[in-house]
Enzyme design. Structure first.
Site, PDB file in Angstrom:
ATOM      1  N   GLU A   1      31.331  80.232  81.237  1.00  0.00           N
ATOM      2  CA  GLU A   1      31.726  79.612  79.972  1.00  0.00           C
ATOM      3  C   GLU A   1      32.304  78.232  80.246  1.00  0.00           C
ATOM      4  O   GLU A   1      33.113  78.069  81.151  1.00  0.00           O
ATOM      5  CB  GLU A   1      32.746  80.501  79.262  1.00  0.00           C
ATOM      6  CG  GLU A   1      33.800  81.037  80.197  1.00  0.00           C
ATOM      7  CD  GLU A   1      34.715  82.105  79.581  1.00  0.00           C
ATOM      8  OE1 GLU A   1      35.614  81.714  78.853  1.00  0.00           O
ATOM      9  OE2 GLU A   1      34.505  83.302  79.870  1.00  0.00           O
TER      10      GLU A   1
ATOM     11  N   TYR B   1      31.181  77.707  70.175  1.00  0.00           N
ATOM     12  CA  TYR B   1      32.309  77.705  69.247  1.00  0.00           C
ATOM     13  C   TYR B   1      33.378  76.696  69.644  1.00  0.00           C
ATOM     14  O   TYR B   1      33.224  75.958  70.621  1.00  0.00           O
ATOM     15  CB  TYR B   1      32.901  79.112  69.161  1.00  0.00           C
ATOM     16  CG  TYR B   1      33.533  79.641  70.441  1.00  0.00           C
ATOM     17  CD1 TYR B   1      32.776  79.833  71.591  1.00  0.00           C
ATOM     18  CD2 TYR B   1      34.879  79.959  70.490  1.00  0.00           C
ATOM     19  CE1 TYR B   1      33.355  80.332  72.746  1.00  0.00           C
ATOM     20  CE2 TYR B   1      35.471  80.456  71.649  1.00  0.00           C
ATOM     21  CZ  TYR B   1      34.694  80.638  72.766  1.00  0.00           C
ATOM     22  OH  TYR B   1      35.278  81.119  73.917  1.00  0.00           O
TER      23      TYR B   1
ATOM     24  N   ASP C   1      37.086  76.176  70.962  1.00  0.00           N
ATOM     25  CA  ASP C   1      38.191  76.869  71.607  1.00  0.00           C
ATOM     26  C   ASP C   1      39.262  75.826  71.910  1.00  0.00           C
ATOM     27  O   ASP C   1      39.000  74.847  72.593  1.00  0.00           O
ATOM     28  CB  ASP C   1      37.711  77.532  72.905  1.00  0.00           C
ATOM     29  CG  ASP C   1      38.740  78.514  73.443  1.00  0.00           C
ATOM     30  OD1 ASP C   1      39.716  78.807  72.729  1.00  0.00           O
ATOM     31  OD2 ASP C   1      38.563  78.976  74.576  1.00  0.00           O
TER      32      ASP C   1
ATOM     33  N   SER D   1      29.742  79.860  75.769  1.00  0.00           N
ATOM     34  CA  SER D   1      29.841  81.016  76.653  1.00  0.00           C
ATOM     35  C   SER D   1      28.453  81.592  76.827  1.00  0.00           C
ATOM     36  O   SER D   1      27.829  81.995  75.847  1.00  0.00           O
ATOM     37  CB  SER D   1      30.740  82.095  76.042  1.00  0.00           C
ATOM     38  OG  SER D   1      32.056  81.640  75.977  1.00  0.00           O
TER      39      SER D   1
ATOM     40  N   ASN E   1      32.832  84.804  84.981  1.00  0.00           N
ATOM     41  CA  ASN E   1      33.204  86.199  84.756  1.00  0.00           C
ATOM     42  C   ASN E   1      32.317  87.111  85.584  1.00  0.00           C
ATOM     43  O   ASN E   1      31.109  86.921  85.627  1.00  0.00           O
ATOM     44  CB  ASN E   1      33.005  86.559  83.283  1.00  0.00           C
ATOM     45  CG  ASN E   1      33.885  85.726  82.394  1.00  0.00           C
ATOM     46  OD1 ASN E   1      35.089  85.925  82.359  1.00  0.00           O
ATOM     47  ND2 ASN E   1      33.301  84.779  81.697  1.00  0.00           N
TER      48      ASN E   1
ATOM     49  N   ARG F   1      36.787  93.010  84.336  1.00  0.00           N
ATOM     50  CA  ARG F   1      36.066  91.746  84.344  1.00  0.00           C
ATOM     51  C   ARG F   1      36.958  90.741  85.056  1.00  0.00           C
ATOM     52  O   ARG F   1      38.038  90.428  84.576  1.00  0.00           O
ATOM     53  CB  ARG F   1      35.784  91.281  82.913  1.00  0.00           C
ATOM     54  CG  ARG F   1      35.081  89.931  82.827  1.00  0.00           C
ATOM     55  CD  ARG F   1      34.698  89.588  81.396  1.00  0.00           C
ATOM     56  NE  ARG F   1      35.849  89.422  80.529  1.00  0.00           N
ATOM     57  CZ  ARG F   1      36.207  88.267  79.946  1.00  0.00           C
ATOM     58  NH1 ARG F   1      35.482  87.189  80.141  1.00  0.00           N
ATOM     59  NH2 ARG F   1      37.260  88.200  79.160  1.00  0.00           N
TER      60      ARG F   1
END
Lengths: 68, 505
Positions: B10, B95, B97, B104, B160, B242
């Protein structure tokens, strides 16, 4: 290491068929450096055209808020 | 042992509007995301909301479980009044953030796919910026895939990795700390400036290193820790954790992203298998060592480890590489997958090359490519390192416009190696990976855009014609919802109601 062999072979051109023509390491390094320099030079010519016109203003005005 | 696992990447982008003195970063980021939604989501009547609810009644049916959601449809179908958020047909999320646009990636299973869907994200950002100018009178928005404004602010590129819950967190801390400190020598994106506020104009390897202040912690926006403890697996938390990695730089180089994701996944495999038990490579001063590695482009600095050892970052990486190679040979010699073999090979090769001459790695590593440009530009013009034009090169290296971004110009000239083609990137902007649940999410959004009220990593919420209540389809298993598992099902469903019916059957 096999990896290192590959790197050198690539940068000194084919050597398998004509080992007698193998370039000396120093000369190979010099040639490699010259090739890299030529690459960079041609890119530098482009940078002046591509770079934002007023570098000082551009850099100063790039202010971000913190993120994650 | 393999590089393959569920992973994701991301990226928060730097955002600016030239000519505007005080920009509202949140509003500008929102304008960007909304411009993309308006122009690019063809035929979609609605923009599905992000489903924040965590309710997940479990019942296995090809990896999906269903429940009738209790929400009133009107609560969900309203236009999004808050922060802009788009769930894409490639399974990704685009989006706002904090004060940055973020992309992401969809869930992927390997480093090459990470490169591909990460680049798709940059292409989507670029497309969105173009839409804002064609929309009307607005000034152009510029976007940068970097991690600092050199004036004290930093924003991240997070990785991740899904891993076994049974792996002790203490062993993750013990091994990933030295790994993250030393991997900077190939993951660094390069930065002209030292310290969060840039006290010296000296070149360093990493964009991000100086923004880390602690060893372990939950924070991501201040007092940043080398090992982040955020733990939302977006799947069965009993079985998985994660690992949320926040130390990485945003890379322009495909090779850097590929090595970053591939090698990290391999080291996690060794940890999960218990192969590293009884050994250690513990730095005695992790935070200072993080800076020390980043501040030394000659790669000679020694890092103090327990037991009186002093190793260079290269020696630390060589040890990780040796362990990984030995592990692969001894345990899995006959059936190592090609991507794992390739990561091991490329990893060993970059360590060889860095040992021989770091500055000759400009064709594959961001920090070297940028340094080489700056150094040549500086010596040609007789400039000081503090010159504004050099700072501009630092920034513009990460500009995502193909005609202006210096990394992209280098790629165009064949001076920075590419791993994926333009055609692949174009395709990945609109299509999901086929081997994770992102396939189900993306394909549902593509096929039934008007019947999906909300979505998230672990659910899809359908709003079916003639039905009063919404239908929530949890997707709790990231390895299910793949093309192999649901491809036929999706193809046989003529509409969303059909699909829901088939899933419940």
């Amino acid at each position: 290491m096999p990896q290192r062999e590959n790197v050198e072979r690539k940068s000194t051109r084919p050597t398998q068929e004509a080992p007698e023509e193998q370039v000396a390491p120093n000369q190979a390094a010099t040639e490699r450096k010259a090739a890299l320099d030529a690459e960079v030079d041609s890119m530098l010519d482009e940078i002046d055209d591509v770079l934002e016109v007023n570098a000082e203003d551009f850099v100063k005005s790039f202010v971000q808020k913190g993120g994650q | 042992m393999t590089v393959h696992r569920i992973m994701g990447i991301e990226t928060e982008y730097g955002i600016t509007v030239p000519g505007v003195r005080i920009m509202n970063a949140m509003a500008t980021s929102t304008r960007l995301v909304n411009a993309y939604a308006r122009n690019n989501i063809r035929g979609r009547q609605r923009n599905p909301k992000w489903d924040y609810s965590e309710e997940a009644p479990l019942r296995d049916a090809r990896g999906f479980d269903m429940s009738r959601a209790e929400a009133d449809p009107s609560q969900l179908t309203d236009d999004d009044m808050g922060m802009a958020n788009v769930i894409l047909t490639n399974g990704a999320r685009f989006y706002v953030d904090h004060a940055h646009p973020e992309y992401s990636s969809p869930e992927i299973t390997g480093p090459r796919d990470a490169v591909l869907w990460d680049r798709a994200g940059a292409a989507i950002m670029h497309r969105a910026a173009q839409y804002t100018t064609t929309d009307g009178v607005d000034l152009p928005i510029l976007l940068y895939k970097n991690n600092t404004d050199n004036k004290g602010a930093s924003y991240g590129c997070h990785e991740n990795y899904l891993m076994n819950r049974s792996t002790e967190f203490s062993s993750i801390v013990a091994w990933m700390t030295p790994f993250f400190i030393s991997r900077q020598i190939f993951t660094g994106a390069g930065r002209l400036g030292i310290g969060q506020q840039t006290r010296d104009f000296q070149y360093q390897i990493s964009q991000r290193a100086d923004f880390f202040e602690t060893e372990v912690g939950l924070e991501t926006t201040f007092k940043r820790p080398i090992i982040n403890t955020r733990d939302e697996p977006h799947c069965d938390a009993e079985r998985f954790r994660r690992l949320h990695v926040i130390v990485g730089d945003a890379n322009m180089s495909d090779t850097a992203t590929y090595l970053k994701m591939g090698t990290t996944s391999l080291v996690l495999s060794m940890l999960e298998s218990g192969f590293l038990e009884g050994m250690d490579m513990t730095p005695t001063e992790p935070v200072r060592s993080m800076y020390a590695v980043s501040h030394d482009i000659s790669l000679q600095r020694r890092i103090p480890l327990t037991g009186g050892r002093n190793w260079t970052a290269l020696e630390m990486q060589r040890e990780f590489w040796n362990l990984a190679s030995k592990f692969c040979e001894s345990e899995y010699a006959d059936f190592i997958d090609p991507e794992t073999i390739d990561v091991l090979f490329q990893w060993g090769r970059i360590l060889d090359r860095l040992e021989e001459e770091p500055l000759e790695c400009a064709d594959v590593l961001d920090w070297v490519a940028k340094y080489r440009l700056m150094e040549a530009y500086r010596s040609r013009g007789g400039l000081e390192w503090s010159a504004a034009r050099l700072q501009a090169i630092d920034l513009q290296y990460a500009d995502i416009r193909p005609d202006k971004g210096l990394a992209l110009r280098l790629e165009e000239r064949g001076q920075l190696v590419r791993m994926v083609t333009d055609q692949e990137i174009e395709h990945a902007q609109f299509h999901p990976p086929t081997d994770t649940r992102a396939y189900f999410r993306g394909e549902c959004l593509r096929r039934f855009p008007d019947e999906i009220a909300a979505a998230s990593w672990d659910s899809l919420i359908f709003d079916l014609p003639g039905k009063e209540s919404l239908v929530r389809v949890p997707t709790m298993e990231p390895t299910k919802g793949t093309k192999a598992l649901v491809g036929e099902l999706l193809a046989s469903a003529t509409n969303a109601a059909d699909l829901v019916e088939l899933l419940g059957a």
